[in-house]
Design a protein around this motif. Structure first.
Motif, PDB file in Angstrom:
ATOM      1  N   SER A 146       0.871  -1.105   0.052  1.00  9.86           N
ATOM      2  CA  SER A 146      -0.083   0.141  -0.103  1.00  9.86           C
ATOM      3  C   SER A 146       1.013   1.250   0.154  1.00  9.86           C
ATOM      4  O   SER A 146       2.103   1.185   0.582  1.00  9.86           O
TER       5      SER A 146
ATOM      6  N   LEU B 155       4.333   5.915 -10.322  1.00 15.75           N
ATOM      7  CA  LEU B 155       3.358   6.657  -9.541  1.00 15.75           C
ATOM      8  C   LEU B 155       2.583   7.689 -10.566  1.00 15.75           C
ATOM      9  O   LEU B 155       1.733   8.303  -9.694  1.00 15.75           O
TER      10      LEU B 155
ATOM     11  N   ASN C  35       0.373   7.840 -12.426  1.00 12.90           N
ATOM     12  CA  ASN C  35      -1.059   7.515 -12.873  1.00 12.90           C
ATOM     13  C   ASN C  35      -1.786   7.587 -11.340  1.00 12.90           C
ATOM     14  O   ASN C  35      -2.936   7.030 -11.735  1.00 12.90           O
ATOM     15  N   GLU C  36      -1.335   7.497 -10.382  1.00 14.04           N
ATOM     16  CA  GLU C  36      -1.943   7.356  -9.003  1.00 14.04           C
ATOM     17  C   GLU C  36      -2.372   8.706  -8.297  1.00 14.04           C
ATOM     18  O   GLU C  36      -1.744   9.841  -8.448  1.00 14.04           O
ATOM     19  N   THR C  37      -3.457   8.828  -7.516  1.00 10.70           N
ATOM     20  CA  THR C  37      -3.840  10.009  -6.885  1.00 10.70           C
ATOM     21  C   THR C  37      -3.479   9.874  -5.535  1.00 10.70           C
ATOM     22  O   THR C  37      -4.289   9.032  -4.723  1.00 10.70           O
ATOM     23  N   LEU C  38      -2.382  10.469  -5.128  1.00  4.71           N
ATOM     24  CA  LEU C  38      -1.682  10.251  -3.959  1.00  4.71           C
ATOM     25  C   LEU C  38      -2.390  11.258  -2.921  1.00  4.71           C
ATOM     26  O   LEU C  38      -1.668  12.194  -3.024  1.00  4.71           O
TER      27      LEU C  38
ATOM     28  N   ASN D 225      -6.080   9.032   1.265  1.00  2.65           N
ATOM     29  CA  ASN D 225      -6.302   8.105   0.338  1.00  2.65           C
ATOM     30  C   ASN D 225      -5.069   7.018   0.419  1.00  2.65           C
ATOM     31  O   ASN D 225      -4.045   7.157  -0.256  1.00  2.65           O
TER      32      ASN D 225
ATOM     33  N   LEU E 261      -3.858   3.569  -0.877  1.00  6.98           N
ATOM     34  CA  LEU E 261      -4.081   2.387  -1.903  1.00  6.98           C
ATOM     35  C   LEU E 261      -3.528   1.180  -1.679  1.00  6.98           C
ATOM     36  O   LEU E 261      -2.162   1.112  -1.279  1.00  6.98           O
TER      37      LEU E 261
ATOM     38  N   ILE F  70      -2.392  -2.281  -3.137  1.00  8.73           N
ATOM     39  CA  ILE F  70      -2.196  -2.875  -4.549  1.00  8.73           C
ATOM     40  C   ILE F  70      -1.657  -4.199  -4.537  1.00  8.73           C
ATOM     41  O   ILE F  70      -0.868  -4.437  -3.621  1.00  8.73           O
TER      42      ILE F  70
END
Length: 418
Positions: free
Chosen positions: A153, A250, A252-255, A259, A261, A263
């Motif tokens: 994560s 990283l 393409n990720e909304t960090l 939030n 994630l 994965i």
């Protein structure tokens, strides 16, 4: 005399009213007494002998049904209005039916869902089928040739500019020997000199790590970074054997702070061959014969020969569709800050009719840019039919056509030709 007559008449009327009042009062008291007597008559036969006694009264024909679905500790009393009927002992699946009473005849037609459930499950029990959680396919579905799967994560704290990584677990490792003692190294590319390392888990193919790691990284460059997980096995001689890797860009990720994630990714084998003279590029090809579309997934490059410059450099991949050596269309990936081993994971698609596949080709050029002004070609590769290519490039193209809608992944050596 008149006064005497009025007095007599008044006395008679008063007497009549008093008599009526006494009569009404007497009737109400009698009715109430009858109700009390009926209540005592109803409740008097019920006597408990012990906690699990069966309640019966032969004089009033009150029968306790012997049903497996009814608790025997609860009394069943027949109301007085139904006394005298011929009652039978009920089983679990039987119904009461009296031809003389239309209200007791079961109605025809479909039963409700409630009745269906009541017939299948005793009241007070739980149907476990209703409380099953959806099965987590990531724990059970492992494709053929899988060498392991890693869960982790990520979360980013904006204020402190910290990238928080939780290494959760790895499953279904394929070790080189019978036993396996795995650990994981974590890199934040393009920096390949420093890394964070997990503890070693002894003698397990399914290690559970549950360890937390922190990288300090500015929010300005966060989305240009890539996480790299290397899973190793330690043998008895303390030698390290690489079992597989996971590459996770990283961009393409909304960090955000709230939030987190979680994965999972399948492990990939690292290309152990030495890089080619100008480096190598890995990409996937897929052709959708229904839509008439070629999809190119640019994954990564390695061993690039960057031109040394005092200014920061970036590297991108330019993909061009050609037909009879005629330019049709080109698309670019995002630029990655100067690294000899950039990670992209970008998908580009091109329209191409099935009848054009014998004359079409794809050119992938790796380009270095300096301050967005100058560009320098680091190498390129062409994949296509027999008209343009041979070897691995031709095999990749033919496999794409023979497996429609399936991503075919290959490494290719770059060459330097204009």
């Amino acid at each position: 005399r008149t006064e005497q007559a009025v007095a007599v008449a008044g006395g008679i009327i008063g007497g009549i009213l008093l008599f009526v009042l006494i009569g009404i009062t007497t009737y109400l008291l009698w009715k109430k007494f009858c109700c009390l007597l009926s209540y005592k008559k109803l409740t008097s036969p019920v006597k408990t002998t012990n906690a699990n006694a069966i309640f019966k009264d032969q004089s009033t024909s009150e029968i306790q049904p012997k049903s497996t679905s009814r608790s025997r500790s609860i009394p069943f009393v027949i109301p007085p209005t139904l006394h005298g009927r011929d009652w039978i002992t009920l089983t679990n699946e039987e119904h009461i039916q009296e031809d003389s009473d239309p209200y007791m005849i079961p109605q025809s037609g479909p039963r409700s869902s409630f009745h269906s459930l009541a017939g299948a499950y005793v009241v007070g029990t739980i149907n476990p089928e209703l409380y099953k959680f959806p099965e987590d396919k990531s724990e059970t579905d492992f494709p053929e040739g899988n060498i392991g799967r890693l869960w982790f994560s990520i979360e980013y704290e904006q204020e402190s500019e910290r990238l928080l990584i939780s290494l959760i677990k790895v499953r279904k490792l394929q070790p080189p020997a019978d036993s396996c003692s795995p650990f994981v190294k974590i890199y934040l590319l393009p920096d390949e000199r420093s890394y964070l390392q997990s503890k070693t888990k002894r003698k397990t193919l399914n290690p559970q790590f549950d360890e937390n790691f922190v990288f300090q990284v500015s929010s300005k460059v966060l989305l240009q970074r890539t996480l790299k997980f290397l899973v190793y096995h330690v043998d008895k001689q303390k030698k390290h054997h690489l079992l597989g890797q996971v590459i996770f860009p990283l961009k393409n990720e909304t960090l955000t702070d709230d939030n987190k994630l979680v994965i999972w990714r399948d492990l990939e084998k690292e290309n152990l061959e030495p890089p080619s003279e100008y480096g190598d590029i890995q990409f996937s090809l897929s052709y959708n014969d229904y839509l008439g579309r070629i999809t190119v997934v640019v994954l990564r490059a390695r061993g690039l020969k960057l031109q040394e410059e005092s200014h920061p450099v970036s590297v991108y991949v330019k993909v061009s569709l050609m037909n009879h050596n005629k330019f049709i269309k080109s698309k670019k990936t995002a630029a990655v800050l100067g690294s000899p081993n950039p990670e992209y994971n970008e998908t580009l698609s091109f329209k191409a009719d099935q009848t054009e596949l014998d004359t079409a080709s794809l050119s992938l050029s790796v380009v270095q840019s300096i301050k967005g002004e100058k560009t320098h070609l680091l190498g390129r590769v062409v994949v296509g039919p027999f008209m343009y290519t041979r070897g691995k490039e031709l095999e990749h193209w033919n496999e794409m056509i023979s497996k429609p809608k399936e991503l075919v992944k290959r490494w290719h050596a770059l060459c330097y030709s204009m």
